[in-house]
Design a protein around this motif. Structure first.
Motif, PDB file in Angstrom:
ATOM      1  N   ALA A  19       0.514   6.527   6.188  1.00  0.00           N
ATOM      2  CA  ALA A  19       0.073   5.731   5.047  1.00  0.00           C
ATOM      3  C   ALA A  19      -0.547   6.610   3.966  1.00  0.00           C
ATOM      4  N   ILE A  20      -1.439   7.521   4.362  1.00  0.00           N
ATOM      5  CA  ILE A  20      -2.098   8.399   3.395  1.00  0.00           C
ATOM      6  C   ILE A  20      -1.077   9.302   2.716  1.00  0.00           C
ATOM      7  N   GLU A  21      -0.167   9.854   3.490  1.00  0.00           N
ATOM      8  CA  GLU A  21       0.837  10.754   2.924  1.00  0.00           C
ATOM      9  C   GLU A  21       1.799  10.033   1.988  1.00  0.00           C
ATOM     10  N   ALA A  22       1.966   8.712   2.198  1.00  0.00           N
ATOM     11  CA  ALA A  22       2.863   7.939   1.339  1.00  0.00           C
ATOM     12  C   ALA A  22       2.169   7.424   0.084  1.00  0.00           C
ATOM     13  N   GLY A  23       0.845   7.636  -0.023  1.00  0.00           N
ATOM     14  CA  GLY A  23       0.175   7.264  -1.250  1.00  0.00           C
ATOM     15  C   GLY A  23      -0.926   6.233  -1.135  1.00  0.00           C
ATOM     16  N   ALA A  24      -1.296   5.824   0.076  1.00  0.00           N
ATOM     17  CA  ALA A  24      -2.392   4.865   0.222  1.00  0.00           C
ATOM     18  C   ALA A  24      -3.704   5.504  -0.221  1.00  0.00           C
TER      19      ALA A  24
END
Length: 330
Positions: A19-24
């Motif tokens: 999630a963080i790596e995808a932009g969250a």
């Protein structure tokens, strides 16, 4: 109007990283027990995993919100208090709470810990939100999924508390914090045990060439093999009444409000939330990436339309709805 915070689900450490790596901007997760409303086997975090995940997210500019959002049982509050303590010790940026007693404990024992009011509390009026803010210092409220965008705008004008709204994923027909159907069929409900329609109560059988899902022994639908169907829950079951078979409570569709992001930002929504901690890391990466692109487009003054196709095929039951945002219930 500032940028909207993108809050994404993390049912596991791998899902959190995706999630963080995808932009969250933020992820929300829970500990591996009944103190959070997605208490499914194989999901959630141990205290040690939560601490490591929070440190990893913070190194990358992300925030971790810990859901302690079920209701504590009389005489058995220690587990909920322990989850609050674990979240604070792990360095959580906030905890998401519904129960009054848990809020009181967190405020008293961890005065520096930011408190968010869970959707399970079903606070949908300025007066209710003001109570939680004044009594417990709540900084953000996650709104029930029964309000339209104009209703949210009117609410925001009457409160200084940050507002967070769901924009994608599962859509419960019951007012949050008030679900009894799962408890009736299986003995477990999201509000007390942290689980809706637990997997051990679900069975599938083939009858007369049709696939029959059952929950707690109750037949809740029949579909042809290969037909798209949602996870079997009573509220999304199809029943026969007065000679007609239909989805009496709710069609098995998923919420998708990407097209309403601009309207929600204008309404004053500070954060938008993706549902789906029980899904996988590929799902959260795809959804987070799509909403990240859409929100960035809004910040540039562009439309979100080009990014809506990125969500094709992810909806529960293969169908989507804008839910109460459009007030189009049957």
């Amino acid at each position: 109007m500032g940028s909207i915070e993108l809050v994404c689900p993390a049912g596991s450490p791998a899902m959190l990283r995706a999630a963080i790596e995808a932009g969250a901007d933020s992820v929300y997760c829970g500990l591996r027990d009944e103190t959070n409303a997605r208490n499914f086997p194989g999901l959630n975090f141990s205290p040690a995993e939560l601490k490591a995940a929070a440190a990893w997210a913070h190194d990358r500019g992300g925030k971790v919100l810990v859901a302690v959002n079920t209701f504590a049982r009389a005489g058995e509050v220690d587990a909920w208090r322990a989850s609050v303590d674990s979240a604070a010790a792990a360095g959580a940026d906030a905890i998401i709470v519904a129960d009054l007693g848990v809020l009181a404990y967190a405020q008293a024992q961890h005065p520096g810990l930011r408190l968010h009011l869970s959707v399970q509390a079903a606070a949908g009026s300025a007066e209710a939100i003001a109570f939680y803010a004044q009594a417990y210092g709540v900084k953000r409220v996650v709104l029930p999924r029964v309000l339209s965008a104009p209703e949210i705008a009117a609410l925001v004008r009457e409160t200084d508390v940050e507002v967070e709204a769901f924009v994608y994923g599962g859509l419960c027909v019951m007012a949050e914090g008030r679900c009894a159907l799962s408890s009736y069929a299986t003995g477990k409900s999201p509000n007390l045990a942290g689980v809706c329609s637990p997997p051990e109560a679900v069975s599938l059988e083939e009858t007369d060439g049709l696939l029959t899902p059952r929950l707690g022994g109750f037949m809740i639908d029949q579909v042809a093999p290969g037909t798209a169907a949602g996870y079997p829950t009573l509220c999304k079951g199809r029943f026969e009444a007065e000679g007609t078979a239909s989805h009496l409570f709710e069609d098995p569709t998923s919420l998708n409000a990407m097209a309403l992001l601009a309207e929600l930002r204008t309404a004053g929504v500070r954060a938008v939330k993706i549902e789906g901690r029980q899904r996988g890391k590929a799902y959260v990466a795809r959804v987070a990436g799509a909403f990240r692109a859409a929100l960035d487009a809004l910040d540039r003054g562009e439309t979100t339309a080009p990014y809506e196709a990125r969500l094709t095929g992810l909806a529960e039951g293969g169908r989507e709805t804008a839910g109460a945002y459009r007030k189009a219930w049957r």
